[in-house]
Write a protein that holds these residues in place. Sequence first.
Motif: not given
Length: 299
Positions: A228-234, A252-263, A275-281
């Motif tokens: 996730y971090l490589l995706f957003l960073g690149i 980008i900041a909001a997307a990073l917050a979503q990454v934390a939620w996925h974790w 499955f919830t993490a995948f489905a909410q991508n």
Amino acid sequence: MRRRSSGGHARWAGAGGRLALYLDLVRWSRPAGWLVLLWPTLAALWVAAGGFPGWHLLAVFVAGTILMRSAGCCVNDVADRDFDRHVKRTAQRPVTTGAVPVREALAVGAALALAAFALVLTTNLPTILWSLPALAVAILYPFAKRFLAMPQAVLGVAFSMGIPMAFTAVRGEVPWPAPWLVLGNLFWVLAYDTEYAMVDRDDDLLIGIRTSAITLGRFDVAAILCFYLLFLGIWAAALAGQALGAAFWLAIAAALAQVAWHWRLIRTRTREGCFTAFAQNHWLGATVFAGIVLGYAMR
């Protein structure tokens, strides 16, 4: 008259039942699969055009994305029909149960792919040429899990082909930053499809299928976060020179917050959480796309 009416109702019922099977075959009720393919493609279209790309190209890429993802589902279900019956999540797929015969599923997939190709024909020659390897990778992906330790990488290539096609449709070539957007998107696909693979890990181990979730083992959660971090960073680095302003960086900041939620969802490795993490991508992709659209609109 009654007999004709009864026969007509039967035919309509039969046609409706067949349509329902086809819609199930292409995952129509589960749009998350084509949304994660759509957002990076549209983002590339906006970057290539420096803003709104016009209604023609927007329609072509939205419809083409949905059609090709649907065609890919048909090929995938035919290729995996013998595996799917041993996996709880996929055991009731139409091809696996025999409700849709193999030839019929392939015919549906071919019709959808031809419809997508007809849309590509309304663009230009470079885009038409790029559509050929895109189709080849989409067909090859379902078989990759038989040979590769991380077949999700092949899916990443397949789900990134819309990016160079978006650039060629607008500019007739694939200039910078398109290759970086492709690379970043590849890491995003690795992230969410590994989450997806974690759902079926126990079943896949029993039947001998290779996936990134199995290959990464106990490092799966850490790897997903890195992806996730490589995706957003690149993507952030590739688009920094586009002067997209605060809207893009807030996205980008909001997307990073979503990454934390996925974790939080995947850290315990439960089927439901993964499955919830995948489905909410698709929300993560939509957030980045919205930042790009607003960034160009507010320049």
